[in-house]
Design an enzyme around this catalytic site. Structure first.
Site, mmCIF file in Angstrom:
data_model
loop_
_atom_site.group_PDB
_atom_site.id
_atom_site.type_symbol
_atom_site.label_atom_id
_atom_site.label_comp_id
_atom_site.label_asym_id
_atom_site.label_seq_id
_atom_site.Cartn_x
_atom_site.Cartn_y
_atom_site.Cartn_z
ATOM 1 N N ASN A 172 -13.697 1.797 5.925
ATOM 2 C CA ASN A 172 -12.390 1.410 5.411
ATOM 3 C C ASN A 172 -12.249 1.901 3.817
ATOM 4 O O ASN A 172 -13.125 1.357 3.058
ATOM 5 C CB ASN A 172 -12.345 0.016 5.511
ATOM 6 C CG ASN A 172 -12.219 -0.529 6.792
ATOM 7 O OD1 ASN A 172 -11.361 -0.394 7.402
ATOM 8 N ND2 ASN A 172 -13.432 -1.023 7.548
ATOM 9 N N GLU A 173 -11.570 3.209 3.955
ATOM 10 C CA GLU A 173 -11.571 3.456 2.515
ATOM 11 C C GLU A 173 -10.678 2.976 1.496
ATOM 12 O O GLU A 173 -9.868 1.903 1.897
ATOM 13 C CB GLU A 173 -11.077 4.979 2.598
ATOM 14 C CG GLU A 173 -11.958 5.943 3.480
ATOM 15 C CD GLU A 173 -13.364 6.165 2.701
ATOM 16 O OE1 GLU A 173 -13.644 5.604 2.026
ATOM 17 O OE2 GLU A 173 -13.898 7.272 3.203
#
Ligand code: F6R
Length: 653
Positions: A172-173
């Site tokens: 989850n950037e």
């Protein structure tokens, strides 16, 4: 001086139970990753056993990457030695690169089998890793099912996490929403750059991954996030002490009722309780703490040390120090003088001078010096100016090149050199069918080399020879005979892969033999703590263990080792904090330029190297910026203005 890590499994107990806390997530700090991992592994083991007692499955969310490896190793040990069974464990991994074949060297499926599943009794159908082989149009459906499978299993009892340098959890950037679920994610440039080390360069690094979403992670009943090493320090501080923000997805864990960060001291170093402990609790004002506080005050207020006033101390949370030592004037002068005494143009000691306040002893005038260089270019990159001074001032300088550095040479570079040898032989009528074979074999291998292939032995050897030649070239440039360059080829490094073996007895023996041969008065070693799993740390461990054993063998003054001082320089990543520095060697503009030319001898490490990592600058640029920054910090504290400085800390073991 560097403190020895405390040999305890208890979390750090400094200013922990403080009245004031800036931390919004419970955080346990341990002396090192090993002690921390043991604590986490024990929590997981207790949970597995508790569920076994209840006759229930234990649902684990698992992570890959370097951080959890030590936890998995401890779980395997408990399985083998303490009979911990995984028969009731059902696991879901956070993520997988996309696309990715499960048997690829870099696949997370393979990682999990190698690091955990193949060594314990978890039933084959019980573990799940997102499928990197799906056609793109099937991924959304798969992702939905993955979340559903977790829910159907009863939800995650425990989620293990690492954290990316940009704050990502899973993949989850930054920008990921708090309500995101499992999905295909474009990877950030910084994530790809960090991963490129495993993929042999950025162009070969995947652009996408399937990852569990933030909401999928936050639904776990318990979450433990791991972080080791200084490189994680800024992102840990912002996740733990900053606001909840999508720019640092780990900060979402502030909203979870049962999350814990388990980190080592290096990863904790930017937390307020570590950086400025006097702001959270009462501290013991020993000399080290005094230096830390005064330099911090001076830099924060942007005022030279000698201009700090009583009021500056009182207004900025350092009044206790003032109360203990009287007035600002006395404290300022004391700390200023201590810093002044760290500066020396005579790293091997100044002959015929009073050395009471100098970092090194004056005698013996001509010292034997052994510089340990983890890779073939660390000596010149990290301490090229000091190396040069030691040689110019007449010391007998040797370099121990600890590893061959062969994996960091590009394939075409190796081919070019092999081709050169074949042409050279032809030109001068040298019959060498062996050389031609090596060239032909290497060329044939490279034509069909896949990402997952390890280099053939000949190619690795050629790559090592290229780096060895560059190191010799630097030695000639600095002015020492090439016989003083000792190529140690420590075996822990020779796996042909990014992943190295742990430090072994042979590594220590080779290191001890070199030290005994040179009998140095001074040792320089890379004290790089920024990358605890990396080559530099293993090389440091080898040197310190060798020194300890040699000292222990004979504690009397007759043993040369007891008269040998060990100085630590930092690698390419970070510099010592100003209050830690015990020797600062200044460089003039000409000396900076000379060092740059010395670094240029390492041609294979220029212009887009194989293992660039997240920093796109060339090594000479990083080195110069760091050395200039150190000089400018000294100057801003009110000391003389130099062009650049190299910094060292003495290890007293
Ligand atoms: C791995 C994962 C990533 C890593 C993170 C840190 O499954 O999801 O979030 O945990 O990139 O990686 P390391 O531990 O290698 O620093």
């Amino acid at each position: 001086m560097i403190a020895e890590p405390a040999h305890t499994d208890a979390p750090f107990s400094g200013p922990l139970q403080s009245a004031i806390t800036y931390e919004k997530i419970p955080t346990n700090i341990y002396a090192d990753a090993k002690a921390a991992s043991r604590a986490v592994a024990h929590e997981i083991a207790d949970l597995i056993r508790q569920k076994q007692g209840e006759g229930k499955p234990c649902i684990l969310g698992l992570a890959t990457g370097s951080s959890p490896k030590t936890v998995y190793a401890e779980l395997i040990r408990m399985h083998r030695e303490e009979g911990l069974s995984f028969r009731n464990v059902v696991s879901f991994n956070l993520d997988e690169y996309f696309p990715m074949e499960p048997d690829s060297l870099q696949s997370y499926w393979r990682f999990m089998r190698e690091q955990l599943f193949d060594h314990v009794d978890i039933p084959a159908g019980n573990y799940h890793v997102p499928d990197g082989t799906l056609p793109p149009d099937k991924v959304a459906q798969f992702a939905k099912q993955y979340d559903q499978q977790i829910t159907d299993a009863g939800g995650l009892d425990f989620q293990l996490l690492g954290i990316g340098g940009n704050g990502h959890i899973g993949f989850n950037e930054p920008g990921s929403l708090i309500n995101s679920h499992t999905r295909l994610m474009m990877l950030d440039h910084s994530t790809r750059a960090a991963a490129s080390v495993d993929f042999g360069g950025l162009p070969r690094t995947p652009r996408k991954a399937i990852t569990m979403g933030v909401a999928s992670i936050l639904a776990a009943k318990r979450i433990v996030l791991l972080a080791w090493g200084e490189r994680k320090a800024p992102v840990i501080a912002s996740a733990v002490e900053g606001t909840v923000t999508e720019t640092n997805p780990a900060s979402y864990l502030q909203t979870h009722p049962n999350a814990l960060f388990v980190i080592d001291e290096a990863a904790a170093s930017d937390l307020t309780r570590m950086r400025t402990p006097w702001l959270v609790d009462s501290v013991t004002w020993d000399n080290a703490m005094k230096k830390k506080a005064v330099t911090y005050l001076s830099m924060t207020l942007q005022k030279p040390i000698l201009k700090l006033t009583d009021r500056d101390y009182n207004d900025n949370g350092v009044s206790d120090l003032l109360a203990q030592y009287g007035q600002a004037y006395d404290i300022n002068i004391d700390v200023f003088n201590q810093l002044q005494h760290t500066i020396t143009g005579w790293p091997g000691g100044k002959p015929n001078a009073d050395d009471t306040n100098r970092p090194e002893r004056a005698l013996p005038e001509r010292k034997r010096v052994l510089i340990f260089s983890p890779h073939p270019d660390d000596d010149i990159i990290s301490m090229g100016g000091t190396f040069q001074r030691l040689v110019d001032q007449g010391h007998d300088v040797h370099v121990g090149y600890q590893t061959s550095g062969n994996i960091a040479v590009a394939d075409d570079e190796a081919l070019r050199f092999t081709d050169f040898v074949v042409d050279f032989n032809k030109q001068f009528g040298i019959e060498s069918p062996e050389a031609t074979h090596v060239f032909q074999d290497a060329a044939a291998f490279l034509r069909t080399k896949k990402d997952s292939d390890m280099d053939i032995d000949e190619l690795r050897y050629v790559k090592g020879v290229i780096r060895r030649g560059e190191a010799k070239s630097t030695c000639r440039f600095v002015g020492i005979p090439v016989e003083n360059a000792h190529f140690m080829n420590l075996p822990f490094y020779e796996t042909g892969k990014v992943e190295k073996k742990p430090l072994g007895e042979d590594d220590i023996r080779i290191t001890m033999e070199l030290i005994e041969k040179i009998k140095p008065h001074q040792i320089y070693a890379a004290g790089d703590l920024a990358d605890p799993h990396g080559t530099h740390k293993v090389c440091l461990d080898a040197v310190l263990e060798a020194v300890k054993r040699l000292r222990r063998a004979d504690p009397t003054p007759a043993n040369f080792m007891n008269d040998c001082w060990v100085w630590l320089y930092r690698g390419a990543w970070a510099e010592w904090d100003i209050h830690e520095i015990e020797m600062a060697v200044p460089m003039s503009p000409d000396q900076v330029m000379k060092k740059r030319l010395g670094i240029f001898k390492h041609q294979s490490q220029k212009d887009g190297v194989v293992y660039q990592g997240t920093d796109a600058r060339e090594f000479w640029q990083r080195a110069e910026e760091r050395n200039r920054t150190t000089a400018s910090r000294y100057n801003r504290l009110g000391l003389a203005e130099y062009e650049a400085m190299e910094a060292f800390v003495r290890w007293k073991g």
